[in-house]
Every structure is written in C-alpha cells, then in structure tokens.
Design a protein around this motif. Structure first.
Motif, PDB file in Angstrom:
ATOM      1  N   SER A 293       0.806  -1.221   0.000  1.00  0.00           N
ATOM      2  CA  SER A 293       0.000   0.000   0.000  1.00  0.00           C
ATOM      3  C   SER A 293       0.838   1.270   0.000  1.00  0.00           C
ATOM      4  N   CYS A 354     -14.150   2.622  -3.853  1.00  0.00           N
ATOM      5  CA  CYS A 354     -13.199   1.514  -3.781  1.00  0.00           C
ATOM      6  C   CYS A 354     -13.637   0.363  -4.680  1.00  0.00           C
ATOM      7  N   GLU A 386      -6.715   8.961  -8.134  1.00  0.00           N
ATOM      8  CA  GLU A 386      -6.808  10.219  -7.389  1.00  0.00           C
ATOM      9  C   GLU A 386      -8.233  10.472  -6.894  1.00  0.00           C
ATOM     10  N   LEU A 389      -8.812   8.344  -3.663  1.00  0.00           N
ATOM     11  CA  LEU A 389      -8.030   8.729  -2.498  1.00  0.00           C
ATOM     12  C   LEU A 389      -8.847   9.602  -1.539  1.00  0.00           C
ATOM     13  N   GLY A 390      -8.953   9.166  -0.292  1.00  0.00           N
ATOM     14  CA  GLY A 390      -9.641   9.934   0.739  1.00  0.00           C
ATOM     15  C   GLY A 390     -11.149   9.918   0.645  1.00  0.00           C
ATOM     16  N   PRO A 395      -9.310   2.583   4.957  1.00  0.00           N
ATOM     17  CA  PRO A 395      -8.088   2.887   4.201  1.00  0.00           C
ATOM     18  C   PRO A 395      -7.801   1.957   3.027  1.00  0.00           C
ATOM     19  N   ASP A 398      -7.511   3.910  -0.125  1.00  0.00           N
ATOM     20  CA  ASP A 398      -6.248   4.649  -0.159  1.00  0.00           C
ATOM     21  C   ASP A 398      -5.071   3.715  -0.435  1.00  0.00           C
ATOM     22  N   ALA A 401      -5.038   3.225  -4.042  1.00  0.00           N
ATOM     23  CA  ALA A 401      -4.813   4.441  -4.826  1.00  0.00           C
ATOM     24  C   ALA A 401      -3.378   4.951  -4.729  1.00  0.00           C
ATOM     25  N   MET A 402      -2.818   4.967  -3.514  1.00  0.00           N
ATOM     26  CA  MET A 402      -1.501   5.587  -3.324  1.00  0.00           C
ATOM     27  C   MET A 402      -0.392   4.930  -4.145  1.00  0.00           C
TER      28      MET A 402
END
Length: 438
Positions: A293, A354, A386, A389-390, A395, A398, A401-402
């Motif tokens: 992640s 997600c 993007e 994200l958030g 999480p 995220d 995504a990250m």
C-alpha cells in the motif's frame, strides 16, 4: 517463510528470544518472561501508560499512532466491559513479520495483551490471527493453555487477585479485516466490513465496549518496554519514533529475511548492507518500503531513514515494515497490475469509490498489459486513483490508490513505452495467470 537471519546492525528487543525455544513456557519464564506483567500489576495502570508514552512506541501495524496515548483514550469508568484486541491479521503483501512472533515467541504477545488489559482495566483479550495463519493457531493456543495451567491466565493470576482471560480467533482470509473496525465486526461473527467513525473503538468498540486494538508486534513490545524502561527503549530509535522495528526485506536481495533494526535506520543500508545488496549483481530499480500500500520509491530516493516521519517527508510511508526490493528486470506495468488486482479482489465492496475504482483500474491496466492500451489509459488510471483517495470508508481505497498514483507518476515513461511497443499485440498471458487464482 523467511528463515532466521542476523546482521551485526540489528538491535534485538522483540526478537531476542527467537530461536531459543521460547514457545515453551518454562523457557520463556527462564528468559525473563511474565516478569513485566507482574511488575505491571504491582505498579498499576498509570505507571504502565506513563512508561508506554515515554517509550515513543508507535503502532507497528502501519498507522504509527502512539501506543501509550491510544491506551490513555480508554475511559476509566465504563458500564460495559473493556476489551483488548490483538490484530494478527497480517495480510499486507510484502509483510512477513508478525508470523515470526507467533512462531518463535507467542508468550510475548500473550504477556503484552495482559499488560494492555491492566492498563485500561480490561479482563478479557482476543488474539485474532489471519485465516491463512491457521498453522500458527496450534502454537498460540498451546501457549495460552500453558499460561492457564501455570496460573498466569484466568482467575487470580499470579495469586494477586487479578483476573484476565484470553481467547484466540482466526479470520477467513480477508485482507479487509485488518482494518480495526472490520476486525471487530468479524470477531462479532458478522461480515467483515468497516464501521463509520466516530465513535472510535476506545469508546465504542468490540460488543459496544471500550476497546484497545493493537498490532501483534506493537503488543509484543510492551513487556520489553516495562522491563527496560520507557526512556531506554525510546533512545534505541529516532526522534518521536522510539525503539526498534521488525523489517521483512524481500524481493531481489541476496539475504531476504526479517531483521530487527532501530527506528530511523537508513533504508539504503538496510538493502545493501543488511540484506546483502541486489541479487546477482543487478541494478536496483525500485523499492516498496512498507508493504504494497506504500507509494513506490525509485532507486535514487532510498537514502532516507526508516521511521514514520522521515518516510512521510519522502512522500511514502513506513507502513507495516515490508520492504520489497525490485531489480532492473521488473516490469512496473506488470507490478502495478499485480498490486491493483490484489486490492480489487480484497475490496469488501462496501463503498462505491473503492469497489468501482479498483475494478476499473484493474480493467484498464489489464488492457494495457495485454497490448490493447493507449497513452490516454495512463491518464485514466491516475485520474481513477486520485478520485478514490480519501473518499472511502476505510483505508483500503487509499491503499490501492496511493501506490497506483506513484507508479504512474514515477514510471510514466515506462508505461508509455510499454504501450508503444505492444500496439495491437496479443496477450502473452491472461491476467488470471499473472496474478494467480483469485
């Protein structure tokens, strides 16, 4: 499974009993086992929390939240029972540290659970193991049974008038239940999906009671901290990042394994000195520094300290301590597809960003990998990541995504070159074969 390896730079605290037969309770006691919990009973909750705060111990599961502070959030008075929950659902790709604790030193997790219970006024703890770690369940259950037989668990432990019980549980193989609220849902016998916060577990947690949830490595550090003193433990690490950390170094290195290094230890040294450098003399291409992640780092970004703050400043995360080393032969296109395929498969589907985002990124990267992509697909992948994200309940969105954003930003040219070189190509391999049977 990584073998027990060693390096002179290691500072063995939580791993100091590895390989010494400490699964046997008598050997564990001989090696100072169950001394810390008796000390904790004698000195009381305020002393425990004070020492934990002084230690600078931050959550080893990935979030890095100060442990002593987390314990102090639990209300002293509660109409409902309080609980301690040990998160042993180690499912992050690239992470391979908690299982060595259960394998070589299960009593340290048990003792740490008891100490956390004493700190918050709980009488019951749960040790939750990853479903695929069922082979470790017998080891942990025997350790728990031996502790009961010795009078270390149950009623009137150590003859002090204090009661404390521990129960074990395994998951069903879902990565999602590594998230603390989904873990509680699973333990309660429900589908492992995340809860909306607030309320937070310290106030309304397992079965509606105040709950402390900590990673297995975090909990296993507690006995060592109380025995050596919080300030002494803090001095082993870097500023605001006390102590040591178990790092699982895998991938293209000469000596893969789990190493215990001081917090703040240099990542480049960890790869080239501790793990012996890149295998077969090849060049380093990239490093995933803390499990899948975490945003990938290029070869020229790794001269940085392994702690939560320094890694954050470097644009990535320390995560769960899983350092994955990639040499020059690795296709980032393939690696990115493998990564998103995992998260797409493991998404619980609870929230749209997600569920849909991971699926569309996987479909797009699959098309690229199979030779039918165009350069606009690279922009679309970044756009999708993007916008995830958030924007998710937990999480996991995220976590998908990250790394995806980092792959595209740092290796865009590789994606574009791959697309240009595979125009109208035929699939060399199906995505199912690539990522395994999901």
């Amino acid at each position: 499974m990584p073998s027990l390896v060693s390096h002179p730079d290691e500072v063995k605290v939580v791993s100091r009993r590895f390989g010494l037969g400490a699964t046997d309770i008598d050997k564990y006691v001989e090696l100072d086992g169950y001394k810390a919990v008796q000390q904790a009973i004698a000195k009381g909750p305020e002393w425990i929390i004070s020492e934990m705060k002084a230690s600078g111990l931050r959550g080893r599961g990935g979030a890095g939240f100060p442990t002593g502070m987390k314990w102090s959030f639990v209300p002293k008075q509660s109409e409902k029972p309080k609980y301690v929950l040990v998160n042993g659902d180690e499912s992050e790709p690239g992470t391979c540290k908690d299982h060595v604790l259960f394998l070589h030193d299960p009593h340290s997790v048990i003792e740490g659970t008891m100490i956390a219970g004493l700190a918050i006024g709980s009488k019951l703890g749960f040790i939750y193991l990853r479903g695929e770690y069922r082979y470790l369940l017998k080891i942990v259950e025997k350790a728990v049974a031996d502790a009961y037989a010795k009078g270390f668990l149950g009623k009137n432990i150590f003859g002090t008038g204090v009661d404390f019980d521990i129960l074990t549980q395994t998951g069903a193989g879902a990565y999602e239940v590594g998230e603390e609220s989904a873990l509680m849902e699973s333990l309660e016998g429900k589908r492992g999906v995340p809860r909306i916060k607030p309320p937070f577990p310290a106030v309304v947690g397992l079965y509606g009671g105040p709950t402390v949830i900590n990673n297995a490595e975090t909990i296993a550090n507690a006995p060592h901290i109380l025995l050596m003193g919080g300030e002494a433990y803090a001095r082993l690490g870097s500023e605001r990042n006390g102590g040591t950390r178990l790092f699982g170094i895998s991938g293209h290195v000469e000596r893969p394994g789990v190493y215990e290094l001081p917090m703040g230890y240099n990542l480049k040294r960890a790869i080239y000195e501790v793990a012996g450098g890149i295998k077969d003399g090849k060049k380093l291409k990239a490093v995933v520094p803390g499990g899948s992640s975490c945003p990938v780092m290029t070869a020229d970004e790794i001269d940085v300290g392994l702690d939560f703050d320094q890694m954050g400043k470097a644009g990535t995360m320390l995560g769960s301590g899983g350092i994955v080393v990639l040499d020059e032969t690795v296709s980032i296109v393939e690696f990115a597809l493998r990564t998103i395929a995992f998260y797409q498969h493991e998404s619980c589907g609870w929230c749209i960003p997600c569920r849909e985002g991971t699926d569309w990124i996987k479909k797009t990267l699959t098309r690229v990998y199979n030779g039918g992509g165009n350069k606009k697909d690279v922009d679309n992948v970044q756009y999708l990541a993007e916008n995830m994200l958030g924007r998710t309940f937990c999480p996991l969105g995220d976590a998908a995504a990250m790394p995806t954003i980092a792959f595209v930003k740092k290796f865009r040219k590789e994606f574009e070159d791959y697309i240009e070189g595979h125009k109208a190509g035929t699939p060399i391999i199906t995505v199912e074969q690539l990522v395994g049977a999901h």
